[in-house]
Design a protein around this motif. Structure first.
Motif, short mmCIF file in Angstrom:
data_model
loop_
_atom_site.label_atom_id
_atom_site.label_comp_id
_atom_site.label_asym_id
_atom_site.label_seq_id
_atom_site.Cartn_x
_atom_site.Cartn_y
_atom_site.Cartn_z
N ASP A 252 0.85 -1.19 0.00
CA ASP A 252 0.00 0.00 0.00
C ASP A 252 0.89 1.26 0.00
O ASP A 252 1.57 1.53 0.99
CB ASP A 252 -0.90 -0.01 1.25
CG ASP A 252 -1.78 1.22 1.33
OD1 ASP A 252 -1.75 2.04 0.38
OD2 ASP A 252 -2.48 1.37 2.35
N LEU A 253 0.88 1.99 -1.09
CA LEU A 253 1.76 3.15 -1.22
C LEU A 253 0.99 4.47 -1.12
O LEU A 253 1.50 5.51 -1.53
CB LEU A 253 2.53 3.08 -2.54
CG LEU A 253 3.49 1.89 -2.70
CD1 LEU A 253 4.19 1.92 -4.05
CD2 LEU A 253 4.53 1.87 -1.58
N THR A 254 -0.22 4.43 -0.56
CA THR A 254 -1.04 5.64 -0.52
C THR A 254 -0.33 6.80 0.19
O THR A 254 -0.26 7.91 -0.33
CB THR A 254 -2.38 5.36 0.21
OG1 THR A 254 -2.83 4.07 -0.16
CG2 THR A 254 -3.43 6.39 -0.14
N ASP A 255 0.21 6.53 1.38
CA ASP A 255 0.89 7.60 2.13
C ASP A 255 2.10 8.11 1.37
O ASP A 255 2.36 9.31 1.30
CB ASP A 255 1.36 7.08 3.50
CG ASP A 255 0.19 7.00 4.47
OD1 ASP A 255 -0.92 7.44 4.08
OD2 ASP A 255 0.40 6.50 5.59
N PHE A 256 2.83 7.17 0.84
CA PHE A 256 4.05 7.55 0.09
C PHE A 256 3.69 8.43 -1.10
O PHE A 256 4.30 9.49 -1.31
CB PHE A 256 4.78 6.29 -0.36
CG PHE A 256 5.94 6.58 -1.27
CD1 PHE A 256 7.10 7.13 -0.76
CD2 PHE A 256 5.87 6.33 -2.64
CE1 PHE A 256 8.17 7.44 -1.59
CE2 PHE A 256 6.93 6.62 -3.48
CZ PHE A 256 8.09 7.17 -2.95
N GLU A 257 2.69 8.02 -1.85
CA GLU A 257 2.35 8.76 -3.08
C GLU A 257 1.72 10.12 -2.80
O GLU A 257 1.74 11.00 -3.67
CB GLU A 257 1.49 7.89 -4.00
CG GLU A 257 2.39 6.90 -4.73
CD GLU A 257 1.67 5.82 -5.50
OE1 GLU A 257 0.42 5.78 -5.45
OE2 GLU A 257 2.35 5.01 -6.16
#
Ligand code: MSP
Length: 520
Positions: A252-257
């Motif tokens: 899950d890359l939501t925070d990163f993106e």
């Protein structure tokens, strides 16, 4: 949702104490971060330390201690310095941390699985004493390797390589497209040609491993425990590992993106090849899109009397001692006002004192003190809200400041602020409030002057917030301005009718230079 403004600096090697170059870079990024926050943006400022590698292993060995003990000691010096210099980051990137290690290993494993590395054997000259491979750069004028290298032997070593050269054309196209766009890859633009030329010449691949037989202080390759990761491959990954990146498929890359891409603040020496070549090609290989390749804000160097700072010349400037001696504000103001972003400058205590005394003590400090004293004496500190001949000028300069800060031109932005201060001081001389105070018919004019100066100072204090945060707060306290502090509050006319100013307290005491410091 508006995107987070993500800014990073180079992570500093922990093989020696921090110097003025490190301090400049962190203060530069800190000021940009503070400005963006003041402009209402969510900010993520990441900085830290680069703790692995051959040099660290050697320094620890020389001292007879473990590398971890050695880097922890130096890391403490950096942490204490950022505290002293009011550098406020949102995350601390220390490359020995577990989060980082597992991110690097995740990336390595994935690239290995995808066939992006190959193993190959290469031979070269190796210094047994310095434990490193030598290239032609290390040869003396006579073509031989000097005595400092001790015994030099030709050895053959197996290592893992990352395919770089096959991305050459992709990178050239990216540089060209981005340079023509509103989102250039390298700032300032005069550095682009240098990078482009280097990419044109790119031929070899990047050796990303070191055999444990000569280096153990690094991150072990997940697919071959006889090797550790080359320090640059490890260090560059900090920019994503500490922002929540995970190479695992389906992560899950939501925070990163929400944060990425960052603006990387780096010195000119590490543009080519690490940040300008290795890093974009690495990200491309990890599957980042062209739009996700970060921008590089490349700053110049502080030199000493035209020469590079170096241990051998014994001219290394210690920022901690300077802050002790002259104060954090003097140092921050000097480092941001006496260099144009991208260019080099000469560091001297004399210049530091001169800039502080001229701009902060004489111009700004005096203006504040004079204004508050006059308002107290003539009006018991109470203001009447009057129209002002300074309003348009101040608004224009505040707008110029905003543009310059957004373009990372901090020196120009500071000049814009100081122009407001200079205009105010001239206005005091022109209007001579001490004369106005003697003439009851000039009461309105006197109120106009007192309101104008107080309001200009309130705006100056907001614009100075990213640069000298504590002193900017102190100015507002003296003005008794308890309202919100944001760029939105930097437009003319917010001090209300009847506002009562606070007590004047001298803020920027002059630094009395010793004869050596004044160049005598
Ligand atoms: N560890 C690497 C960077 C890894 S980034 C993934 C490194 N470290 S360093 O300690 O040598 O330098 C850190 C930063 O300080 C670099 O951006 C470098 O350009 C900057 N400076 C080093 N000396 C400097 C000056 N004299 N003046 C201004 N900045 C200088 O490189």
């Amino acid at each position: 949702m508006p995107k987070t403004f993500f800014i990073t600096t180079a992570i500093d090697y922990t093989n020696g104490a921090p110097h003025i170059g490190h301090a400049y870079e962190k203060i530069l990024a800190d000021t940009i971060a503070r400005f963006q926050r003041l402009s209402g943006r969510e900010v993520f400022y990441l900085t830290g330390v680069d703790q692995h590698g051959q040099k660290v292993q050697q320094s620890a060995q020389q001292r007879g201690i473990e590398p971890v003990e050695f880097v922890n000691g130096i890391t403490e010096l950096f942490l204490a310095l950022w505290k002293k210099l009011d550098v406020k980051y949102d995350a601390w990137a220390a490359t020995t941390s577990d989060v980082h290690k597992s991110c690097v290993q995740g990336i390595l494993q994935r690239l290995w699985d995808e066939g992006k590395f190959y193993k190959s054997s290469q031979s070269g000259y190796y210094s047994v004493r310095q434990e490193q491979f030598l290239t032609d750069k290390e040869r003396g004028p006579d073509g031989e390797f000097g005595e400092e290298w001790g015994e030099v032997v030709l050895i053959e070593e197996e290592n893992y390589y990352f395919k770089l050269a096959e991305s050459r054309q992709w990178l050239l196209d990216l540089i060209d497209t981005r340079t023509r766009s509103a989102n250039p890859i390298v700032i300032p633009e005069f550095r682009v040609a240098e990078l482009r030329n280097a990419v044109e010449k790119l031929s070899g691949d990047l050796c990303i491993s070191r055999p444990k037989s000569r280096l153990t202080w690094g991150i072990e390759l997940p697919f071959d425990s006889d090797f550790v990761t080359y320090v640059w491959f490890d260090a560059l990954v900090n920019y994503i590992s500490f922002a929540g990146y995970d190479a695992a498929p389906g992560a899950d890359l939501t925070d990163f993106e929400a944060k990425w891409p960052a603006v990387h603040v780096i010195g000119k020496d590490i543009l080519i090849p690490p940040h300008g070549i290795y890093w974009p090609i690495m990200l491309h290989a990890f599957g980042f899109t062209d739009e996700q390749i970060p921008a590089l804000l490349v700053h110049g160097w502080w030199n000493i009397a035209g020469a590079k700072m170096s241990k051998s010349l014994g001219n290394i400037v210690d920022p901690s001692a300077l802050a002790e001696k002259y104060g954090c504000a003097a140092l921050r103001y000097y480092l941001l006002s006496d260099i144009a972003t991208g260019r080099d400058a000469d560091f001297s205590n004399e210049r530091l004192i001169q800039r502080y005394n001229t701009d902060l003590a004489n111009s700004l400090g005096n203006l504040l003190n004079r204004t508050l004293n006059m308002a107290k004496r003539y009006r018991a500190g109470a203001l009447r809200r009057m129209d002002s001949p300074l309003a348009d000028f101040t608004n224009e300069k505040a707008a110029a400041y905003k543009k310059q800060m957004e373009a990372f031109q901090l020196q120009a932005a500071l000049e814009s602020v100081m122009e407001i201060v200079t205009r105010c001081n001239a206005y005091v001389e022109e209007t001579a409030p001490w004369k106005l105070a003697k003439d009851p018919e000039q009461a309105d004019k006197l109120d106009e002057v007192l309101y104008s100066l107080s309001e200009a100072l309130r705006i100056v204090s907001i614009l100075m917030t990213p640069i000298i945060p504590k002193e900017a707060d102190a100015i507002r306290a003296q003005l008794n301005w308890t309202g919100p502090v944001s760029m939105e509050q930097s437009t003319w006319g917010l001090l209300p009718d009847g506002h009562v100013l606070g007590e004047p307290v001298p803020l920027f005491p002059r630094i009395e230079a010793t004869p050596a410091e004044s160049g005598a």
